[in-house]
Each structure stands twice: as structure tokens, then as C-alpha cells.
Design an enzyme around this catalytic site. Structure first.
Site, PDB file in Angstrom:
ATOM      1  N   ASP A 145       0.840  -1.194   0.000  1.00 16.83           N
ATOM      2  CA  ASP A 145       0.000   0.000   0.000  1.00 16.83           C
ATOM      3  C   ASP A 145       0.880   1.251   0.000  1.00 16.83           C
ATOM      4  O   ASP A 145       1.916   1.291   0.645  1.00 16.83           O
ATOM      5  CB  ASP A 145      -0.899  -0.006   1.237  1.00 16.83           C
ATOM      6  CG  ASP A 145      -1.922   1.108   1.214  1.00 16.83           C
ATOM      7  OD1 ASP A 145      -2.550   1.306   0.156  1.00 16.83           O
ATOM      8  OD2 ASP A 145      -2.092   1.776   2.240  1.00 16.83           O
ATOM      9  N   HIS A 218      -7.227  -0.715 -10.091  1.00 15.62           N
ATOM     10  CA  HIS A 218      -7.138   0.301  -9.046  1.00 15.62           C
ATOM     11  C   HIS A 218      -6.096   1.358  -9.391  1.00 15.62           C
ATOM     12  O   HIS A 218      -6.339   2.568  -9.227  1.00 15.62           O
ATOM     13  CB  HIS A 218      -6.792  -0.369  -7.717  1.00 15.62           C
ATOM     14  CG  HIS A 218      -6.658   0.582  -6.574  1.00 15.62           C
ATOM     15  ND1 HIS A 218      -7.707   1.350  -6.113  1.00 15.62           N
ATOM     16  CD2 HIS A 218      -5.584   0.910  -5.789  1.00 15.62           C
ATOM     17  CE1 HIS A 218      -7.301   2.100  -5.098  1.00 15.62           C
ATOM     18  NE2 HIS A 218      -6.019   1.857  -4.891  1.00 15.62           N
TER      19      HIS A 218
END
Length: 305
Positions: A145, A218
């Protein structure tokens, strides 16, 4: 003490706590009296844990800002409500947020407890979420992330308000969302489906070439350019949370402009003109959605009697 609240641009931590609160309007005087003590209290607790890299960011929403200041940050607004084909974002705005983080849980625990005690009976707790570093900064889906985060001095350039709003220089727009993951559904997907959903490899964290990305990936939906062709950036300070019954991500975004985050969210949820949305939203649900402004440390001085 830095002019900005140190939790905005600090490097990733191994421990974090997000606390949201509402202020009792009948206790507004007591609440304002506590605000002036915040910067010194944070510094005092930091001094107790000199090697813990302890940081804080305390912010306020549009719901309460006018009761604290006769001016307002130019882009401060409530969280936008959005409904797309994959998911719906329902705002859950509250008055106040505490973002506390450190490399030691006891340090973040102490500062969180001290700040909450400082407010006394002037606030009501809405939610407290404890977060942790998972492996090498990965989300619980198994993917790294914050790979595209700005580095070094660029973090300030992306996250801190500058001369464009001089009254609120060194502040930051902060968006917080608690995403609850459907890990059972996610883990049933094969590796190729998972990687295509993100637009990057899982193990090596290598981004797909642009031509190989699905328009629903994404990384495709969050990689935006402005009208001059420059990348639209935010500073992510997200961390996973979890227990036996609920697992997910506290998505935390800082920016010098509120519009950067809003554009990314619209791209993910509403999609483009062809209807391409972020397919990662098939595996997670936004349980909270809140917008705040994190003022500079000097702002708290206005509450001195």
C-alpha cells in the site's frame, strides 16, 4: 516543534490509532480551553518517547469549524456522497479526528489517552480504530500500500497548504475512510484476477505497463492528470486494522487541496465516461467517510485567554 502538525508528513509507522469524536455544544467553552494546550501536550509526550517517532495530527470538520474560527480554509467541505455501480459512499462526518502514530504501541497509546483526557467531558467518542504494520507495508489483501506516495521534500509539497491560502498555510486537508474487506471473497480469486484488479504484481510489487492495465484496475482509476498533464497527488498514510470479526483498511489521505482526493474518489466510484470503475470496490465496503482540515500548530494559539 514544526509549523505543521508532524503527523501529516512523517514517514510510515508500525502503529497507529484513529479516533473520531463529536464535541458537546453545551461544553464548547471547555473544549476551546483544551485546544490551546494541544501542541505543548504533544511535545511533552514525544519527549517521553524520544526514539519512538511519535506523531500526531488533530483536525476539525466543517460541522464545527465555524464555531472555532471566523474564517475557513478555502476548500473545507463535508465528505461527498457518491453512488456507483460497485459501491455507495455514505458520508459519516464528525467534528474531530485524532491521528496518532509511532514505532511503539505504548507511545501512541499514551498520547491518545492524554489527548482524550485533555478534552474531558467536552467530547463524545464516535470510533477508535487501532492499526498496525502488516508485513512490508501491505494491505490485508496482500498488496503493498502507498507505493506511489511522494518522497522526501515532495511530501510537504503535496500535503501542505501554501501561499494559495495564506491564512491556513502549513495546514492540510484530511480524508479518512474505514474500508471493511471481504477477505473471504478476495481470497477465492486466483492470483491473476487479484493482480489485474490492482494493476500490479502481488509478490514483487511491480506495476503493470500502462498498455497492459485494465481500465478497471485500481492503479488506473487513481492515476490522474490535471489539465496541464501533471500527476494529481495525495499523501497516503493508510494502515490496516483487524480482529477476528472485521478486517480492513483505514484509508488516510492528506493533501494541500481537497479536490485531489475528491477527483480520485470519483474516478474510483463513479468511473469514466465509458463506465469503468475501480473493481477493487467489489471486495471492500466503506463503513465511514469523513473530511477534515488539519490546521498549523500556530492556529491553536487563538484559544489563549
Amino acid at each position: 516543534m514544526t509549523p505543521y502538525q508532524s503527523g501529516i508528513i512523517a514517514e510510515p509507522s508500525s502503529d497507529a490509532c484513529f479516533v473520531t469524536l463529536n464535541v458537546k455544544r453545551s461544553r464548547m467553552t471547555e473544549f476551546k480551553q483544551s485546544l490551546v494546550m494541544i501542541p505543548d501536550l504533544v511535545s511533552q509526550i514525544q519527549a517521553q518517547f524520544p526514539k519512538a517517532e511519535l506523531h500526531a495530527a488533530i483536525g476539525f470538520s466543517k460541522l464545527i469549524w465555524s464555531e472555532l474560527d471566523n474564517k475557513q480554509p478555502q476548500e473545507l467541505d463535508l465528505f461527498p456522497a457518491l453512488k456507483g455501480p460497485e459501491t455507495e459512499i455514505i458520508p459519516t462526518d464528525v467534528d474531530l479526528v485524532l491521528h496518532i502514530r509511532a514505532m511503539r504501541h505504548d507511545a501512541s497509546f499514551q498520547l491518545t489517552q492524554s489527548l482524550f483526557a485533555l478534552f474531558g467531558d467536552s467530547v463524545e467518542l464516535v470510533e477508535e480504530v487501532q492499526c498496525f504494520l502488516y508485513k512490508d507495508s501491505r494491505d490485508l489483501t496482500g498488496f503493498v500500500d502507498g507505493t506511489e506516495n511522494p518522497q522526501g521534500e515532495q511530501r510537504k509539497a503535496v500535503a501542505l497548504v501554501g501561499d494559495e491560502d495564506a491564512d491556513y498555510r502549513h495546514g492540510s486537508y484530511f480524508n479518512l475512510m474505514r474500508f471493511s474487506h471481504n477477505l473471504t471473497k478476495w481470497q477465492k480469486e486466483d492470483l491473476k484476477t487479484q493482480e489485474d484488479t490492482y494493476g500490479r504484481t502481488k509478490e514483487d510489487n511491480e506495476e503493470y505497463p500502462s498498455a497492459d492495465k485494465s481500465p478497471n484496475a485500481h492503479t488506473k482509476r487513481t492515476s490522474l492528470k490535471d489539465e496541464d498533464g501533471k500527476s494529481i497527488e495525495i499523501l497516503r498514510q493508510s494502515m490496516p486494522y483487524g480482529n477476528l470479526t472485521d478486517q480492513g483498511l483505514m484509508f488516510a489521505s492528506y493533501g494541500k487541496s481537497a479536490s485531489h482526493f475528491n477527483l480520485m474518489l470519483e474516478s474510483m466510484i463513479l468511473g469514466d465516461e465509458q463506465g469503468h470503475t475501480d473493481h477493487l470496490m467489489k471486495y471492500t465496503t466503506a463503513k465511514t467517510a469523513q473530511a477534515f482540515f488539519i490546521p498549523a500548530n500556530v492556529w491553536f494559539n487563538k484559544f489563549q485567554s
